[in-house]
Design a protein around this motif. Structure first.
Motif, short mmCIF file in Angstrom:
data_model
loop_
_atom_site.label_atom_id
_atom_site.label_comp_id
_atom_site.label_asym_id
_atom_site.label_seq_id
_atom_site.Cartn_x
_atom_site.Cartn_y
_atom_site.Cartn_z
N ILE A 181 71.68 -27.32 66.93
CA ILE A 181 72.90 -27.42 67.49
C ILE A 181 72.84 -27.83 68.65
CG2 ILE A 181 74.96 -26.09 68.43
CD1 ILE A 181 74.44 -23.88 66.42
N ARG A 182 73.41 -29.34 69.04
CA ARG A 182 73.34 -29.92 70.19
C ARG A 182 74.64 -29.33 71.19
NH1 ARG A 182 71.12 -35.07 69.98
NH2 ARG A 182 72.51 -35.60 71.41
N ILE A 183 74.06 -29.01 72.30
CA ILE A 183 74.80 -28.22 73.26
C ILE A 183 74.79 -29.18 74.55
CG2 ILE A 183 75.03 -26.25 74.80
CD1 ILE A 183 73.15 -24.90 72.63
N VAL A 184 76.23 -29.26 75.15
CA VAL A 184 76.54 -29.74 76.53
C VAL A 184 76.79 -28.37 77.54
CG1 VAL A 184 77.97 -30.86 77.89
CG2 VAL A 184 77.17 -32.04 75.97
N PHE A 185 75.99 -28.18 78.49
CA PHE A 185 76.29 -27.20 79.14
C PHE A 185 76.83 -27.45 80.79
CE2 PHE A 185 75.27 -24.29 82.75
CZ PHE A 185 75.30 -23.03 82.11
N ASP B 203 77.77 -30.65 69.49
CA ASP B 203 78.39 -29.72 68.52
C ASP B 203 79.07 -28.64 69.11
OD1 ASP B 203 76.91 -31.21 66.31
OD2 ASP B 203 75.04 -30.31 66.90
N LEU B 204 78.51 -28.07 70.35
CA LEU B 204 79.25 -26.96 70.95
C LEU B 204 78.92 -27.09 72.44
CD1 LEU B 204 79.98 -23.87 70.74
CD2 LEU B 204 77.49 -23.44 71.05
N GLN B 205 80.06 -26.98 73.33
CA GLN B 205 79.89 -26.71 74.87
C GLN B 205 79.92 -25.54 75.30
OE1 GLN B 205 81.97 -31.46 75.94
NE2 GLN B 205 83.41 -29.49 75.60
N VAL B 206 79.04 -25.23 76.37
CA VAL B 206 78.91 -23.81 76.82
C VAL B 206 79.22 -24.01 78.36
CG1 VAL B 206 77.43 -21.85 77.41
CG2 VAL B 206 77.31 -23.15 75.33
N VAL B 207 80.39 -23.16 78.78
CA VAL B 207 80.78 -23.38 80.21
C VAL B 207 80.60 -21.80 80.98
CG1 VAL B 207 82.91 -23.74 81.44
CG2 VAL B 207 82.68 -24.90 79.29
N VAL B 208 79.98 -22.22 82.19
CA VAL B 208 79.67 -21.01 82.73
C VAL B 208 80.09 -21.27 84.18
CG1 VAL B 208 78.23 -19.25 83.66
CG2 VAL B 208 77.87 -20.17 81.41
N PRO C 200 83.84 -31.01 70.91
CA PRO C 200 82.72 -30.68 69.97
C PRO C 200 83.34 -30.09 68.75
CG PRO C 200 82.37 -29.73 72.11
CD PRO C 200 83.86 -30.13 72.15
N ARG C 201 82.67 -30.23 67.74
CA ARG C 201 83.34 -29.60 66.39
C ARG C 201 83.22 -28.31 66.22
NH1 ARG C 201 78.64 -31.51 61.99
NH2 ARG C 201 76.72 -30.68 62.86
N LEU C 202 82.26 -27.64 67.21
CA LEU C 202 82.17 -26.11 67.25
C LEU C 202 83.02 -25.67 68.21
CD1 LEU C 202 78.47 -25.50 66.28
CD2 LEU C 202 80.54 -25.44 64.51
N GLY C 203 83.69 -26.49 68.98
CA GLY C 203 84.52 -25.94 69.88
C GLY C 203 83.60 -25.88 71.38
N THR C 204 84.43 -25.05 72.26
CA THR C 204 83.91 -24.95 73.60
C THR C 204 84.03 -23.53 74.05
OG1 THR C 204 84.32 -27.28 74.60
CG2 THR C 204 83.97 -25.43 76.04
N PHE C 205 82.94 -22.55 74.28
CA PHE C 205 83.33 -21.53 74.78
C PHE C 205 82.83 -21.26 76.52
CE2 PHE C 205 78.72 -20.69 73.40
CZ PHE C 205 78.21 -19.81 74.31
N ASN C 206 83.32 -20.23 76.78
CA ASN C 206 83.23 -19.84 78.39
C ASN C 206 82.54 -18.44 78.27
OD1 ASN C 206 84.55 -18.55 80.90
ND2 ASN C 206 84.45 -20.77 81.33
N VAL C 207 81.73 -18.47 79.60
CA VAL C 207 81.23 -17.03 79.71
C VAL C 207 82.20 -16.61 80.89
CG1 VAL C 207 79.13 -15.79 80.56
CG2 VAL C 207 78.97 -17.38 78.91
N HIS C 208 82.94 -15.45 80.87
CA HIS C 208 83.54 -15.03 82.01
C HIS C 208 83.12 -13.62 82.25
CE1 HIS C 208 87.47 -14.95 84.18
NE2 HIS C 208 87.53 -13.82 83.91
#
Length: 342
Positions: free
Chosen positions: A6-10, A86-91, A104-112
């Motif tokens: 899974i290719r991740i952009v942070f 594939d996925l973006q992770v936001v913190v 991204p095809r798997l969306g973007t999720f945030n850590v809140h």
């Protein structure tokens, strides 16, 4: 699908986000690029540029870094798309436009750093402590068009001791956030088939692992950004309320109040207050007035005396109450301005 595929952009900026990025890198997740805020001017003349904590970590680990001034900038969008995430992770980052979070095809999720839907906003850790909560936590959720309202993927609770200040909770949630970021990616990976994913309905898969934020039967508490004026102490409240307010803003940015003498025209002195202690001693005088007993310093609140333990006079170092008292003559003529915050 394996997590390594899974290719991740942070995306993140402060120290709080570094722990999550570090956790992904050290545990073999495929972080292909990092997005963070532009370097900030620092120094007396604002002539030096300070990179964010996330950028410093990324460069130390040879990760490509993007630093857009504007998230809708066409060149940035093109550069971001070139990483085929594939996925973006936001913190702990800024608000994203749809063109970015939907990429991204798997969306973007945030850590809140709260248990959504409670404490949506920029300062959830501070406000949870200020409001006297005994529990908070971390949430991962998919971004959508509205701030902090997307579908919840996972949540982890975190207990707040009555003696804890915001630094303690910040540190705990920082590590818990790193943990939930990994587990969220693992959950997503576990739902994806191996091999060619062309034509796979990711929308259905992502909805299967998340739920809407239900809150119809709850009173929701917000977490707006903290400003200097937010930090002024309102002594017209209960000792418990002031106590929670102080620890919810300690050590940074720190609560403050103006101390003035009733017997002179001396300009009020700004005092930062970092630590207090509750007592069972009823208030004995007007709100904001000081009481000294056996080298201990108290303030009259709306109900009880509140002991002041650690303070800082404007322009001086942080000190304990005893050192503070040594620097003041006729302390009994001084009182805190009883600001009634609207």
């Amino acid at each position: 699908m394996k997590k390594e595929n899974i290719r991740i952009v942070f995306m993140g900026t402060p120290e709080f986000a570094v722990e999550s990025l570090k956790s992904l890198v050290e545990n073999g997740y495929n972080v292909v690029a990092v997005v963070t805020q532009p370097d900030k001017p620092v120094g007396r003349h604002q002539d030096k540029l300070q990179p964010s904590a996330v950028k410093q970590y990324a460069l130390e680990h040879d990760l490509p870094v993007l630093q857009p001034e504007k998230m809708k900038d066409a060149n940035f969008i093109e550069e971001l798309r070139a990483y085929h995430a594939d996925l973006q992770v936001v913190v702990a980052f800024r608000m994203l436009p749809e063109v970015v979070w939907a990429m991204p095809r798997l969306g973007t999720f945030n850590v809140h750093a709260a248990l959504l839907p409670q404490y949506r906003g920029a300062a959830p850790i501070n406000w949870a402590v200020i409001n006297g909560e005994t529990e908070t936590g971390v949430t991962t959720f998919f971004l959508d068009k509205d701030i902090d309202t997307g579908r919840i993927i996972m949540q982890k609770p975190f207990a707040i001791p009555d003696t804890a200040d915001v630094e303690y909770v910040y540190d705990g949630l920082m590590h818990l956030g790193a943990e939930i970021a990994r587990e969220t990616i693992d959950l997503i990976a576990s739902k994806l088939p191996e091999g060619d994913l062309t034509g796979v309905d990711f929308t259905y898969i992502l909805e299967e692992i998340s739920v809407p934020q239900g809150h119809e039967d709850k009173v929701l508490y917000a977490a707006p950004k903290i400003f200097k004026e937010t930090c002024v102490i309102n002594w017209n409240q209960s000792a418990k309320t002031v106590y929670d307010f102080v620890r919810g803003l300690s050590p940074y940015p720190g609560t403050w109040s103006e101390l003035y003498s009733e017997s002179s025209n001396i300009k009020p002195i700004v005092i930062k207050i970092f630590k207090t202690a509750k007592t069972e001693q009823p208030a004995v005088d007007a709100i904001g007035t000081l009481v000294v007993r056996k080298n201990q310093l108290y303030v009259n609140t709306a109900d009880y005396l509140l002991e002041l333990l650690e303070l800082q006079v404007s322009g001086k170092k942080r000190m304990d109450a005893r050192a503070f008292l040594n620097g003041f003559k006729e302390i009994d003529t001084y009182r805190f301005k009883a600001v009634d915050v609207k």
